[in-house]
Design a protein around this motif. Structure first.
Motif, PDB file in Angstrom:
ATOM      1  N   UNK A 173       0.790  -1.226   0.000  1.00  0.00           N
ATOM      2  CA  UNK A 173       0.000   0.000   0.000  1.00  0.00           C
ATOM      3  C   UNK A 173       0.824   1.278   0.000  1.00  0.00           C
ATOM      4  N   UNK A 174       2.119   1.162   0.176  1.00  0.00           N
ATOM      5  CA  UNK A 174       2.950   2.364   0.198  1.00  0.00           C
ATOM      6  C   UNK A 174       3.049   2.916  -1.228  1.00  0.00           C
ATOM      7  N   UNK A 175       2.709   4.172  -1.421  1.00  0.00           N
ATOM      8  CA  UNK A 175       2.707   4.732  -2.783  1.00  0.00           C
ATOM      9  C   UNK A 175       4.094   4.665  -3.418  1.00  0.00           C
ATOM     10  N   UNK A 176       4.102   4.314  -4.680  1.00  0.00           N
ATOM     11  CA  UNK A 176       5.364   4.162  -5.391  1.00  0.00           C
ATOM     12  C   UNK A 176       6.133   5.489  -5.468  1.00  0.00           C
ATOM     13  N   UNK A 177       5.413   6.630  -5.505  1.00  0.00           N
ATOM     14  CA  UNK A 177       6.135   7.910  -5.663  1.00  0.00           C
ATOM     15  C   UNK A 177       7.027   8.223  -4.464  1.00  0.00           C
ATOM     16  N   UNK A 178       6.635   7.744  -3.266  1.00  0.00           N
ATOM     17  CA  UNK A 178       7.510   7.955  -2.108  1.00  0.00           C
ATOM     18  C   UNK A 178       8.814   7.198  -2.336  1.00  0.00           C
ATOM     19  N   UNK A 179       8.678   5.967  -2.826  1.00  0.00           N
ATOM     20  CA  UNK A 179       9.854   5.159  -3.116  1.00  0.00           C
ATOM     21  C   UNK A 179      10.724   5.869  -4.161  1.00  0.00           C
ATOM     22  N   UNK A 181      10.863   8.962  -4.886  1.00  0.00           N
ATOM     23  CA  UNK A 181      11.515  10.138  -4.301  1.00  0.00           C
ATOM     24  C   UNK A 181      12.758   9.740  -3.531  1.00  0.00           C
ATOM     25  N   UNK A 182      12.628   8.669  -2.767  1.00  0.00           N
ATOM     26  CA  UNK A 182      13.771   8.201  -1.980  1.00  0.00           C
ATOM     27  C   UNK A 182      14.897   7.764  -2.901  1.00  0.00           C
ATOM     28  N   UNK A 183      14.474   7.093  -3.974  1.00  0.00           N
ATOM     29  CA  UNK A 183      15.467   6.601  -4.923  1.00  0.00           C
ATOM     30  C   UNK A 183      16.209   7.788  -5.560  1.00  0.00           C
ATOM     31  N   UNK A 184      15.463   8.810  -5.873  1.00  0.00           N
ATOM     32  CA  UNK A 184      16.074  10.001  -6.464  1.00  0.00           C
ATOM     33  C   UNK A 184      17.066  10.617  -5.482  1.00  0.00           C
ATOM     34  N   UNK A 185      16.698  10.569  -4.198  1.00  0.00           N
ATOM     35  CA  UNK A 185      17.616  11.098  -3.179  1.00  0.00           C
ATOM     36  C   UNK A 185      18.854  10.236  -2.995  1.00  0.00           C
ATOM     37  N   UNK A 186      18.903   9.124  -3.726  1.00  0.00           N
ATOM     38  CA  UNK A 186      20.116   8.302  -3.683  1.00  0.00           C
ATOM     39  C   UNK A 186      20.084   7.195  -2.664  1.00  0.00           C
ATOM     40  N   UNK A 187      18.890   6.843  -2.193  1.00  0.00           N
ATOM     41  CA  UNK A 187      18.820   5.768  -1.210  1.00  0.00           C
ATOM     42  C   UNK A 187      19.008   4.429  -1.891  1.00  0.00           C
ATOM     43  N   UNK A 188      19.753   3.500  -1.227  1.00  0.00           N
ATOM     44  CA  UNK A 188      19.918   2.151  -1.761  1.00  0.00           C
ATOM     45  C   UNK A 188      18.677   1.338  -1.437  1.00  0.00           C
ATOM     46  N   UNK A 189      18.609   0.124  -1.991  1.00  0.00           N
ATOM     47  CA  UNK A 189      17.431  -0.716  -1.761  1.00  0.00           C
ATOM     48  C   UNK A 189      17.253  -1.017  -0.283  1.00  0.00           C
ATOM     49  N   UNK A 190      18.357  -1.328   0.363  1.00  0.00           N
ATOM     50  CA  UNK A 190      18.321  -1.705   1.776  1.00  0.00           C
ATOM     51  C   UNK A 190      17.895  -0.499   2.613  1.00  0.00           C
ATOM     52  N   UNK A 192      16.118   1.954   1.582  1.00  0.00           N
ATOM     53  CA  UNK A 192      14.708   2.232   1.323  1.00  0.00           C
ATOM     54  C   UNK A 192      13.832   1.365   2.193  1.00  0.00           C
ATOM     55  N   UNK A 193      14.241   0.108   2.314  1.00  0.00           N
ATOM     56  CA  UNK A 193      13.472  -0.805   3.151  1.00  0.00           C
ATOM     57  C   UNK A 193      13.424  -0.284   4.585  1.00  0.00           C
ATOM     58  N   UNK A 194      14.640   0.092   5.099  1.00  0.00           N
ATOM     59  CA  UNK A 194      14.702   0.491   6.506  1.00  0.00           C
ATOM     60  C   UNK A 194      14.100   1.876   6.744  1.00  0.00           C
ATOM     61  N   UNK A 195      14.333   2.798   5.795  1.00  0.00           N
ATOM     62  CA  UNK A 195      13.953   4.191   6.040  1.00  0.00           C
ATOM     63  C   UNK A 195      12.564   4.532   5.499  1.00  0.00           C
ATOM     64  N   UNK A 196      12.117   3.775   4.503  1.00  0.00           N
ATOM     65  CA  UNK A 196      10.789   4.058   3.958  1.00  0.00           C
ATOM     66  C   UNK A 196       9.803   2.940   4.332  1.00  0.00           C
ATOM     67  N   UNK A 197      10.207   1.743   4.008  1.00  0.00           N
ATOM     68  CA  UNK A 197       9.294   0.610   4.189  1.00  0.00           C
ATOM     69  C   UNK A 197       8.906   0.395   5.639  1.00  0.00           C
ATOM     70  N   UNK A 198       9.898   0.236   6.507  1.00  0.00           N
ATOM     71  CA  UNK A 198       9.592  -0.089   7.900  1.00  0.00           C
ATOM     72  C   UNK A 198       8.756   1.008   8.570  1.00  0.00           C
ATOM     73  N   UNK A 199       9.155   2.285   8.471  1.00  0.00           N
ATOM     74  CA  UNK A 199       8.321   3.299   9.147  1.00  0.00           C
ATOM     75  C   UNK A 199       6.901   3.372   8.588  1.00  0.00           C
ATOM     76  N   UNK A 200       6.759   3.293   7.268  1.00  0.00           N
ATOM     77  CA  UNK A 200       5.416   3.429   6.703  1.00  0.00           C
ATOM     78  C   UNK A 200       4.581   2.174   6.891  1.00  0.00           C
ATOM     79  N   UNK A 201       5.262   1.034   7.021  1.00  0.00           N
ATOM     80  CA  UNK A 201       4.491  -0.202   7.168  1.00  0.00           C
ATOM     81  C   UNK A 201       4.383  -0.633   8.615  1.00  0.00           C
ATOM     82  N   UNK A 202       4.723   0.305   9.523  1.00  0.00           N
ATOM     83  CA  UNK A 202       4.869  -0.183  10.897  1.00  0.00           C
ATOM     84  C   UNK A 202       3.550  -0.654  11.501  1.00  0.00           C
TER      85      UNK A 202
END
Lengths: 283, 276, 772
Positions: A173-179, A181-190, A192-202
């Motif tokens: 359910x996490x919107x792809x655009x947040x991902x 955006x993070x990717x554009x900011x240079x976040x790696x896959x891992x 993204x999981x920790x900084x985007x996925x975990x907080x939003x899916x908590x």
């Protein structure tokens, strides 16, 4: 005025349902501080074939702390089993956090071959009744030499597909655009999981772990099947059945066994409420 | 959705464990379904036996009926409550805990409470007779089915409410804000915002509720034994009794049939959800 | 790069999981601290690594007329002395063996004088290291003194009054009750009274002084190791110096042992206890025996060496209680016990370095329920096969409330996984399925062998022969009887007649006709009498048979006042009692017109016979017109996959053998030799003792009724042998069917549902069961 009335109405409905679900707790509390004779006199018609109908008193006529003392002081095995349950729960939840959370993330956010198949297998495995899988699971565990150790219940629990299934939906359910955006900011896959996925899916993670926790606290079939050494039995095996003469004791033991879970609900609910509050701020 | 390897790497450690501890046993069950208990290959014979078995047919029918009655009831009631709690805001959050309590109560206690309530000399009959009705043996007549349904809902209500609420939590508040500015009422925002937004989660919730309908078994067994009233003789009773008499071949075949049904049902649901 | 990072994180996670290492089955460290109290089983002497050396057990033959041992001791000169009760009269004797138990000689004592000295119940006794015996009795009129009967090594006797100081401050009656006593290393007699006050007495001078007061502790029994008085209470063991009464610091290890098993505090039986002590060479050494084995422990230390593993010898037999532990040296011990049949025994343990520490072979025996009979058989087998480790597994210990179904499921899992037991006690297990699936081995060779030597009841053997093979065989069996006058006997011939009889009696104004006890008990009695005839040739349930059973039961139940339910269980389906009893005594008590039910054992037959002799009554098999059925107990079989088939068969030989057969618990032995021996024994049990044994009761009307037991007559034994030998079919032992019938039947009897509804339910459920 109408708002207040509506609010009152809503609360009333909720409270009615809460009474419905909380009833047993009241029963447990009452029974825990009730003497055996008094319990017998109320429940005699059901438990020992007396005439009439069973009744119950919310507050005993002659309250006693005997059962509480008995459970807390005279039943060393109670704490021993509690400790086993703690170990099992810790093992299962740790396994879930380390393995199941990333798995749910991987399944929900990445396209790779076999993804659908894995997802289907997970659902299927989750649905199979335990009785059916018991023998085959035993054979596997026996093959690895885990039968009769706590690992025999921890490992299958840690790899339960159920929580993956729950978390999957939240991660998806996490919107792809947040991902993006993070990717554009240079976040790696891992990252993204920790900084985007975990907080939003908590909320999803917490819900899944909470349900898993309940599972650990109530498992009965697995320990019976895979553990022979009674010193390794978890708390849920302490009173899988209640004797007529020891009803009060059993109710008290159940109540005490229930406490950790209740505390966790409270702590967990704080967490969930924070989530709700956070979304309110967003408004 | 990018980077194929990364995705697999996230999933792999868990998947390996699942393969060892769950999938391998499942394959073993599948293997057993085409062999006789004694060990010789039997092809589809076991399936034929199972499908022709009266006990299995009765149980399959009951299970289906149970699922069809329970699921809609549970989903509707829990969604209703979730919306109420959500609308009442923070103060009602605590009430959600109350709904979770039944999950934590040990099965032995639940069973005791059941007996106290639904025994011929139980409290329910006490109330019924006091109101001038006649006592009913709840657990040994057709009403056993509804007792079981009630207890399933009682037990799983909290579970599902939590899941609904978590789903609603994921809806951004701004959407509601925008709707309110557009003049949408409560009902409108429920039907046009909440429902569509939680639809993906509904799939999860349906599957989980379905899953839990298998778990009333221990209570059913403790209250009514291996051979309960006709109406609550479920698939798990058959599986269990087959295992007790070492008829593993039949049990495996029954399980494979169940797996096929589940897989079909789930993929149909999935398709429905995706197509809409 | 990222992959690397992820892998390292995964590894960290793995390590965390591995860090949970405590979850496996870790060996307990020697100080017993890391793991909680329950599993403090220190496995000092036992490991499976093929090490050598073990204490071997042998039983010392006791002189013939010794029945119970009160006390056994090793004297300073190395001889063994026993203070025992005579088997032929109620008097006492002292036996001394100078050759380590090879031979005993009785101490010459005056028979008249000893009866005079020990004229009251001996609460506790002790033997000093010089051979002086002391037996303690409460003082006259409970005046705060304890009477001590003393037998000196030369045979002279004396009675001394030990006056308890400061008795006013305690409960006086209890103060004069000597709970327990023992001699310390210095030869002082330490006495504990019922108030848990400890005294030190000098039996020469008769002085008695307070050693310590442990009233708060509720001490149940105590033991002495050197000068250490070990007072055992539920919450731990207090250690007191017998020289000055000072207390030593609590010993953590002993307290932990108590915390793990509070039953160690129960002084079970007359003199036996579950925990005994003796001292060693050094002052703070304590040797003790509990059911886990014999241990050597230095007070206050973490040293706790298991010298003998209880599981490998009689020590592990929980039906036995211990009397005294005696240490010759570190390689030889004696242990006096009272076994499950209340017989005193003296066991000798000698260390043999040429025997492997753990037997190489393990025989797994599984039973759903623990029984004394099985324990006896195991202990008897273990004694004769010390090269085999018997692992007795009980499915339902009763402590953790595992349901029978859970236990069977776990058992089935193990059987199917090839980890099953070797011998199965089949009571309560789905035997028919096991046989059908080929899980049980043909044991006809064992049965034939016993039949050839000691003989078995041919009718029982025949009933269990299936296509020339025997897959299951009972150790014991029993029949249902009806007892009473001619009319009652005629009525007992079928359920129908019985029901008509009850109705007729009711019409004649009688109200108490069939022995009462509630619906469940009535149904169970009739079940044992009738259910053998419920199945037709093809194994189908006969509806009309059950219909008749139900309607007769209902007719009988309705004809009587059933206001009170004597026993009812919370859940009859889980723990039904094994036997109904005859309740023949109710007739005497004027609470019934006939006795009806299963004949539990030979002692009940003695009572029946004694009663019938007085009243001119008789007994005959119940329901004989319909079916000649018998019930079985301790049905055993061998699992087909066993790899210790020889040992398993040996065990069955023990279980079905004459020795085990003579233990008169529950039912009659199928073993002919054992059966004859029991009958023979009861034919002479009251020789020279007539008028001494019996029952004395008051009827509800206040009349006194005194029944004296009589020897069985040849006539009666022949009759019962005939009945036992004529029974053809085993009662339906299928727990599922029994449970369904009794549950529905009870509802029908109590009027909650109609009889035909119950019948319908039963047929529907049973057919469901049979169609699975």
């Amino acid at each position: 005025m109408r708002r207040v009335a509506a609010r009152f109405c809503r609360m009333a409905i909720l409270i009615i349902f809460a009474v419905f679900t909380l009833g047993p707790i009241v029963f447990l509390v009452g029974g825990s501080i009730m003497g055996d004779e008094e319990i017998k006199s109320y429940l005699g018609p059901v438990l020992s074939g007396q005439e009439g109908y069973a009744v119950w008193r919310l507050i005993p006529l002659y309250p006693t702390l005997r059962h509480v003392v008995e459970v807390l002081l005279d039943a060393p095995e109670f704490f021993h089993m509690f400790w086993n349950t703690a170990k099992i729960t810790a093992g299962v939840l740790l396994g879930q956090m380390i393995l199941a959370v990333p798995a749910a993330w991987g399944l929900s956010r990445y396209a790779f071959r076999g993804r659908k198949l894995i997802y289907q297998i997970y659902i299927l495995l989750m649905m199979m009744p335990f009785q059916v899988m018991m023998l085959s699971e035993y054979l596997v565990l026996d093959g690895i030499g885990l039968v009769d150790t706590l690992w025999a219940v921890i490992l299958p629990g840690a790899f339960s597909t159920f929580s993956v299934f729950i978390m999957y939906r939240f991660f998806a359910g996490i919107p792809e655009d947040i991902m993006e955006a993070a990717r554009v900011d240079g976040a790696g896959e891992w990252q993204m999981f920790l900084l985007v996925g975990v907080p939003l899916g908590k909320t999803g993670i917490v819900s899944a772990l909470l349900l898993q926790f309940l599972e650990c606290f109530s498992m009965i079939e697995q320990p019976i099947a895979f553990i022979k050494d009674k010193t390794l039995y978890p708390l849920s095996m302490y009173l899988p059945e209640i004797d007529v003469g020891r009803t009060g004791f059993a109710l008290c033991a159940s109540l005490i066994a229930l406490l950790p879970t209740l505390f966790l609900f409270m702590a967990g609910s704080d967490y969930l409420e924070q989530g709700i509050a956070a979304s309110a701020i967003k408004e | 959705m990018k980077k194929k390897h990364t995705g697999i790497l996230f999933v792999l450690p868990h998947f390996i464990g699942v393969c060892i501890f769950l999938f391998l046993p499942f394959l073993d069950v599948v293997r057993r379904s085409v062999f006789r208990a004694a060990g010789s290959f039997s092809g589809l014979e076991n399936f034929k036996i199972v499908l022709g078995n009266d006990a299995f047919r009765l149980a399959a029918g009951n299970t289906l009926r149970f699922t069809l009655v329970c699921l809609p009831l549970l989903l509707v009631i829990s969604l209703f409550l979730a919306v109420l709690i959500y609308g009442t805001g923070k103060t009602a959050g605590a009430l959600k805990n109350a709904f979770l309590v039944p999950l934590a109560i040990p099965a032995a206690c639940v069973v005791l409470i059941w007996r106290l309530l639904f025994h011929v000399h139980g409290m329910v009959n006490g109330v019924v007779t006091a109101l001038g009705g006649t006592a009913v043996d709840w657990m040994n007549t057709g009403s056993a089915f509804y007792v079981l349904v009630g207890s399933y809902i009682w037990k799983n209500l909290g579970y599902v409410v939590v899941l609904w609420m978590a789903a609603m939590d994921a809806i951004p508040g701004t959407v509601y804000e925008a709707a309110r500015i557009d003049g949408a009422g409560r009902a409108a925002s429920f039907f046009y915002i909440t429902l569509p937004c939680i639809r993906p989660a509904a799939f999860t919730i349906v599957v989980v509720s379905f899953l839990n309908s298998f778990r009333v078994f221990r209570e059913a067994y403790l209250v009514a034994g291996n051979y309960p009233h006709d109406s609550i003789y479920l698939l798990q009773h058959v599986f269990n009794n087959w295992f007790m008499s070492l008829s593993v071949d039949k049990m495996a075949a029954g399980a494979v049939l169940l797996a096929i049904v589940i897989c079909t049902a789930v993929s149909v649901m999935q398709r429905m959800w995706e197509n809409q | 790069m990222k992959i690397k990072r992820m892998v390292s994180l995964m590894l960290c996670g793995m390590m965390l999981v591995a860090g949970l290492g405590g979850c496996g089955k870790e060996p307990v460290s020697a100080d017993g601290e890391t793991v909680d109290s329950k599993s403090t089983q220190i496995e000092g002497g036992v490991d499976a690594s093929g090490s050598m050396g073990r204490f071997m057990e042998s039983e010392v033959a006791l002189p013939e007329n010794v029945s119970d041992i009160l006390y056994a001791a090793l004297l300073a000169d190395g001889s063994i002395e026993l203070f025992a009760r005579n088997s032929d009269n109620d008097s006492y004797q002292v036996q001394v063996s100078k050759d380590g138990g090879e031979s005993f000689s009785a101490l010459a004592i005056d028979a008249g004088q000893i009866d005079e000295i020990f004229n009251a119940y001996i609460f506790s006794s002790a033997i000093r290291s010089d051979g002086t015996v002391v037996g303690l009795m409460p003082g006259k009129d409970n005046t705060g003194s304890i009477m001590a009967g003393i037998i000196r090594p030369d045979g002279s006797m004396e009675k001394k009054e030990l006056v308890i100081p400061d008795v006013e401050s305690q409960n006086q009656e209890y103060a004069a009750t000597p709970m327990d006593c023992a001699f310390d290393a210095a030869g002082n007699l330490i006495i504990e009274n019922l108030n848990s006050y400890f005294y030190r007495a000098d039996i020469e001078s008769g002085t008695c002084e307070l050693l310590t007061d442990l009233e708060e502790k509720h001490v149940r029994h105590f033991g002495i190791a050197g000068n250490q008085v070990l007072a055992v209470a539920e919450d731990g063991i207090s250690i007191v110096n017998s020289a000055d009464g000072t207390a030593w610091e609590a010993d953590g290890l002993l307290d932990e042992m108590m915390a793990a098993d509070i039953t160690l505090a129960d002084k079970n039986g007359e003199y036996a206890r579950p925990l005994v002590f003796t001292g060693g060479d050094s002052e703070d050494m304590i040797f003790y025996v509990n059911h886990q084995g014999l241990f050597g422990h230095a007070r206050g230390s973490s040293i706790n060496e298991q010298l003998i593993n209880g599981a490998l010898c009689t020590i592990g037999d929980t039906s036995a209680g211990f009397l005294n532990l005696m240490m010759v040296d570190e390689r030889q011990f004696y242990l006096a016990i009272i076994d499950g049949t209340d017989a005193g025994k003296l066991l000798k343990y000698v260390y043999d370095e040429n025997v492997p520490t753990m037997p190489e072979k393990e025989l797994k025996i599984y039973a759903l329920k623990d029984t004394t009979f099985l324990r006896q058989a195991v202990s008897s087998y273990q004694k004769n096969h010390q090269d085999v480790f018997v692992n007795l597994q009980i499915g339902r210990s009763g402590e953790d409330g595992v349901t029978a179904q859970d236990a069977i499921r776990a058992l089935n899992t193990e059987i199917l996984a090839g980890n099953g037991p070797d011998v199965l006690i089949l009571d309560g297990l789905p035997v028919e399925s096991y046989i059908e699936k080929g899980m049980l081995k043909d044991i006809s060779a064992v049965v034939e062998e016993i039949d050839g030597s000691e003989g078995v009841f041919g009718n029982v053997k025949q009933a269990y022969q299936k296509d020339g093979a025997i897959y299951q065989f009972p150790a014991r069996f029993y029949v249902s009887l009806v007892n009473g006058d001619e009319e009652a006997l005629a009525a007992g011939a079928s359920l129908e007649k019985l029901a008509d009889y009850v109705t007729a009696q009711k019409a004649a104004g009688e109200s108490k006709i069939f022995p009462m006890g509630g619906a469940a008990k009535l149904l169970e009695k009739l079940y044992y009498a009738d259910s053998a005839g419920w199945f037709d040739e093809s194994g189908k349930l006969k509806e009309e048979a059950i219909e008749q059973y139900l309607s007769c039961a209902k007719q009988i139940y309705d004809a009587q006042p059933n206001e009170s339910e004597a026993v009812d269980y919370y859940s009859p389906k889980i723990d039904a009692s094994l036997f109904g009893t005859l309740d023949a005594f109710s007739v005497v008590m004027k609470e019934a017109k006939l006795g009806y039910g299963t004949l539990v054992d030979i002692s009940e037959l003695v009572m029946l016979h004694s009663m019938n002799e007085v009243h001119g009554w008789s007994f005959s098999p119940a329901n004989v017109d319909v079916v000649k059925g018998f019930g079985v107990y301790q049905l055993a079989g061998i699992l087909a996959g066993t790899d210790v088939g020889e040992q398993a068969e040996d065990f069955l030989r023990t279980l079905f053998g004459a020795e085990c057969g003579t233990l008169s618990y529950n039912g009659f032995p199928v073993n002919r030799a054992a059966y004859e021996a029991l009958c023979e024994q009861e034919k002479h049990a009251y020789d020279g003792n007539e008028g001494n044994a019996g029952v004395n009761v008051s009827t509800p009307e206040g009349e006194h009724y005194n029944l004296l037991f009589q020897n069985l007559s040849d006539e009666v034994t022949e009759k019962i042998t005939g009945i036992l030998g004529a029974a053809q079919k085993p009662v339906c032992m299928d727990e599922v069917i029994k449970e369904i019938v009794l549950e529905q039947g009870e509802k029908a009897l109590k009027g909650e549902i109609a009889v035909d509804e119950a019948l319908h339910e039963i047929m529907q459920k049973c057919n469901l069961y049979l169609s699975e």
